[in-house]
Design a protein around this motif. Structure first.
Motif, PDB file in Angstrom:
ATOM      1  N   ALA A  30       0.831  -1.208   0.000  1.00  0.00           N
ATOM      2  CA  ALA A  30       0.000   0.000   0.000  1.00  0.00           C
ATOM      3  C   ALA A  30       0.865   1.258   0.000  1.00  0.00           C
ATOM      4  CB  ALA A  30      -0.932  -0.005   1.218  1.00  0.00           C
ATOM      5  N   ASN A  31       1.876   1.284   0.845  1.00  0.00           N
ATOM      6  CA  ASN A  31       2.729   2.472   0.955  1.00  0.00           C
ATOM      7  C   ASN A  31       3.512   2.739  -0.326  1.00  0.00           C
ATOM      8  OD1 ASN A  31       2.114   3.310   3.612  1.00  0.00           O
ATOM      9  ND2 ASN A  31       3.406   1.693   4.447  1.00  0.00           N
ATOM     10  N   LEU A  32       4.017   1.696  -0.962  1.00  0.00           N
ATOM     11  CA  LEU A  32       4.788   1.877  -2.185  1.00  0.00           C
ATOM     12  C   LEU A  32       3.928   2.455  -3.300  1.00  0.00           C
ATOM     13  CD1 LEU A  32       7.430   1.491  -3.704  1.00  0.00           C
ATOM     14  CD2 LEU A  32       6.700  -0.838  -4.268  1.00  0.00           C
ATOM     15  N   THR A  33       2.689   1.981  -3.385  1.00  0.00           N
ATOM     16  CA  THR A  33       1.779   2.460  -4.432  1.00  0.00           C
ATOM     17  C   THR A  33       1.437   3.929  -4.252  1.00  0.00           C
ATOM     18  OG1 THR A  33       0.806   0.247  -4.648  1.00  0.00           O
ATOM     19  CG2 THR A  33      -0.466   2.100  -5.512  1.00  0.00           C
ATOM     20  N   ILE A  34       1.067   4.299  -3.049  1.00  0.00           N
ATOM     21  CA  ILE A  34       0.604   5.669  -2.841  1.00  0.00           C
ATOM     22  C   ILE A  34       1.743   6.671  -2.738  1.00  0.00           C
ATOM     23  CG2 ILE A  34      -1.513   4.895  -1.752  1.00  0.00           C
ATOM     24  CD1 ILE A  34      -0.391   5.395   0.901  1.00  0.00           C
ATOM     25  N   ALA A  35       2.962   6.217  -2.423  1.00  0.00           N
ATOM     26  CA  ALA A  35       4.097   7.145  -2.388  1.00  0.00           C
ATOM     27  C   ALA A  35       4.323   7.750  -3.767  1.00  0.00           C
ATOM     28  CB  ALA A  35       5.354   6.427  -1.897  1.00  0.00           C
ATOM     29  N   LEU A  36       4.273   6.909  -4.792  1.00  0.00           N
ATOM     30  CA  LEU A  36       4.482   7.400  -6.159  1.00  0.00           C
ATOM     31  C   LEU A  36       3.343   8.329  -6.584  1.00  0.00           C
ATOM     32  CD1 LEU A  36       5.661   4.050  -7.810  1.00  0.00           C
ATOM     33  CD2 LEU A  36       7.077   6.007  -7.149  1.00  0.00           C
ATOM     34  N   ALA A  37       2.123   7.971  -6.234  1.00  0.00           N
ATOM     35  CA  ALA A  37       0.975   8.803  -6.608  1.00  0.00           C
ATOM     36  C   ALA A  37       1.043  10.167  -5.927  1.00  0.00           C
ATOM     37  CB  ALA A  37      -0.320   8.088  -6.232  1.00  0.00           C
ATOM     38  N   SER A  52       5.228  16.220   1.406  1.00  0.00           N
ATOM     39  CA  SER A  52       5.483  15.646   2.726  1.00  0.00           C
ATOM     40  C   SER A  52       4.808  14.298   2.860  1.00  0.00           C
ATOM     41  CB  SER A  52       4.979  16.594   3.815  1.00  0.00           C
ATOM     42  OG  SER A  52       5.718  17.803   3.811  1.00  0.00           O
ATOM     43  N   GLU A  53       3.600  14.192   2.331  1.00  0.00           N
ATOM     44  CA  GLU A  53       2.900  12.919   2.358  1.00  0.00           C
ATOM     45  C   GLU A  53       3.623  11.874   1.505  1.00  0.00           C
ATOM     46  OE1 GLU A  53      -0.019  11.336   3.708  1.00  0.00           O
ATOM     47  OE2 GLU A  53       0.704  12.767   5.179  1.00  0.00           O
ATOM     48  N   ALA A  54       4.218  12.334   0.378  1.00  0.00           N
ATOM     49  CA  ALA A  54       4.997  11.413  -0.448  1.00  0.00           C
ATOM     50  C   ALA A  54       6.210  10.905   0.326  1.00  0.00           C
ATOM     51  CB  ALA A  54       5.447  12.116  -1.738  1.00  0.00           C
ATOM     52  N   ALA A  55       6.886  11.834   1.033  1.00  0.00           N
ATOM     53  CA  ALA A  55       8.022  11.437   1.871  1.00  0.00           C
ATOM     54  C   ALA A  55       7.567  10.510   2.990  1.00  0.00           C
ATOM     55  CB  ALA A  55       8.698  12.679   2.450  1.00  0.00           C
ATOM     56  N   HIS A  56       6.394  10.797   3.540  1.00  0.00           N
ATOM     57  CA  HIS A  56       5.814   9.960   4.598  1.00  0.00           C
ATOM     58  C   HIS A  56       5.613   8.535   4.095  1.00  0.00           C
ATOM     59  CE1 HIS A  56       2.108   9.333   7.474  1.00  0.00           C
ATOM     60  NE2 HIS A  56       3.016   8.394   7.592  1.00  0.00           N
ATOM     61  N   SER A  57       5.009   8.398   2.929  1.00  0.00           N
ATOM     62  CA  SER A  57       4.745   7.064   2.383  1.00  0.00           C
ATOM     63  C   SER A  57       6.034   6.366   1.974  1.00  0.00           C
ATOM     64  CB  SER A  57       3.805   7.173   1.174  1.00  0.00           C
ATOM     65  OG  SER A  57       2.534   7.652   1.573  1.00  0.00           O
ATOM     66  N   ALA A  58       7.003   7.138   1.461  1.00  0.00           N
ATOM     67  CA  ALA A  58       8.287   6.539   1.106  1.00  0.00           C
ATOM     68  C   ALA A  58       8.993   6.009   2.351  1.00  0.00           C
ATOM     69  CB  ALA A  58       9.162   7.571   0.393  1.00  0.00           C
ATOM     70  N   ALA A  59       8.951   6.808   3.432  1.00  0.00           N
ATOM     71  CA  ALA A  59       9.555   6.370   4.693  1.00  0.00           C
ATOM     72  C   ALA A  59       8.837   5.133   5.223  1.00  0.00           C
ATOM     73  CB  ALA A  59       9.499   7.494   5.725  1.00  0.00           C
ATOM     74  N   VAL A 138      -8.390   5.414   1.084  1.00  0.00           N
ATOM     75  CA  VAL A 138      -9.017   4.094   0.957  1.00  0.00           C
ATOM     76  C   VAL A 138      -7.977   2.985   1.111  1.00  0.00           C
ATOM     77  CG1 VAL A 138     -10.245   2.536  -0.595  1.00  0.00           C
ATOM     78  CG2 VAL A 138     -10.894   4.951  -0.483  1.00  0.00           C
ATOM     79  N   ILE A 139      -6.832   3.136   0.428  1.00  0.00           N
ATOM     80  CA  ILE A 139      -5.784   2.112   0.483  1.00  0.00           C
ATOM     81  C   ILE A 139      -5.216   1.985   1.894  1.00  0.00           C
ATOM     82  CG2 ILE A 139      -3.513   1.442  -0.370  1.00  0.00           C
ATOM     83  CD1 ILE A 139      -4.207   2.790  -3.011  1.00  0.00           C
TER      84      ILE A 139
END
Length: 321
Positions: A30-37, A52-59, A138-139
């Protein structure tokens, strides 16, 4: 009679790692998918909160990989160099995962948000950001539901509340996924509020403030998980009520006069070491003491299946003259 609460708490703590592994894998995907989006939407809209949210999901993605290592390493059997097993490796890698959240997520979010507040950047098309936030919610919700379902199932089987179980459990992977997914859901709401505030007011202040708030949220989660894993690494004792149950088993042996000292230590997720100084009755023979030690060892392992090591030291109680 052994405390039922103590037995329940122990059973809740000694769950196997297979279910936690599935929880970690779902969260990582889930995190890998939404980090890119989030990254794409943030670049299109120029939003600090979205970046920041992208960095959050990447972390979080890095965190899930480290948690995967944590689950795998803690399952390795004992060997000559590690006679107590590799359970504490799980605590170490879980702490590294929390550090990744602290540095990669909180650090970037706070610094980038402060830059946005200080310099201000005009926001562009925010429609992709809103779409990504909704889909991400949702994810992340599915990932959180998976982790919470595991937690609620374990809590229900053993008659404790989910909140109490998450506080007591030594399953660091499950605890990390729960905390991080909860923080992710809150972060998405904060990011959406920041975008909406900036869009309505025309000021980038709201977007920057949302980024800082996301960073502070991640900071709190990371420090909480670091503290929890540090305590386990140092040598955290079993919960007090569990120790009371262990003491009851020791004292219930007919040959035992008194439990002089009882020490416990978590040596892995759901694994415990028991060491005790026991004052045996004077009339007990050497052979009787040996049989009593074997019986206590058996009863402890049967009553608390996660007990991995038991060390008993015959020690007379010091009596005042």
């Amino acid at each position: 009679m052994i405390s039922n609460v103590a037995h329940i708490q122990w059973c809740a703590m000694e769950e196997k790692s297979g279910e936690s592994l599935g929880t970690v894998l779902v969260a990582g995907a889930a995190n890998l998918t939404i980090a890119l989006a989030k990254l794409i939407a943030g670049l299109i809209g120029g939003s600090a909160a979205m970046l920041s949210e992208a960095a959050h999901s990447a972390a979080d993605t890095v965190t899930e990989l480290l948690l995967l290592v944590s689950v795998r390493r803690s399952d390795k059997p004992a060997d000559r160099r590690h006679p107590f097993g590799h359970g504490k490796a799980g605590f170490f890698w879980a702490m590294m995962a929390a550090v990744a959240t602290l540095v990669g997520g909180a650090g970037f979010s706070i610094t980038h948000g402060l830059h946005e507040i200080g310099h201000g950047e005009e926001l562009a098309n925010l429609t992709p950001s809103y779409i990504v936030l909704a889909v991400s919610f949702v994810i992340e919700g599915i990932s959180f539901a998976k982790a919470f379902s595991q937690l609620r199932g374990e809590a229900g089987r053993h008659g404790v509340s989910p909140l109490r179980l998450v506080r007591l459990t030594s399953d660091t992977a499950l605890k990390a996924v729960l905390f991080e997914d909860a923080a992710a859901l809150a972060g998405l709401l904060i990011a959406g509020g920041g975008l909406l505030g900036s869009q309505l007011t025309g000021s980038a202040l709201w977007d920057g403030a949302a980024s800082v708030a996301i960073g502070l949220l991640l900071l709190a989660v990371a420090l909480t998980l670091i503290q929890s894993n540090m305590s386990l690494l140092i040598g955290q004792a079993a919960p007090q009520q569990l120790e009371t149950g262990i003491r009851a088993v020791l004292a219930g042996q007919p040959e035992v006069e008194n439990v002089v000292e009882l020490l416990t230590m978590m040596i892995g997720p759901g694994a415990i070491l028991v060491a005790a100084k026991i004052d045996f009755r004077d009339e007990a023979s050497a052979a009787g003491v040996e049989r009593a030690c074997e019986e206590v060892d058996r009863r402890l392992r049967d009553t608390f299946p996660g007990v991995r090591q038991v060390f008993l030291d015959p020690t007379p109680t010091r009596r005042r003259l």
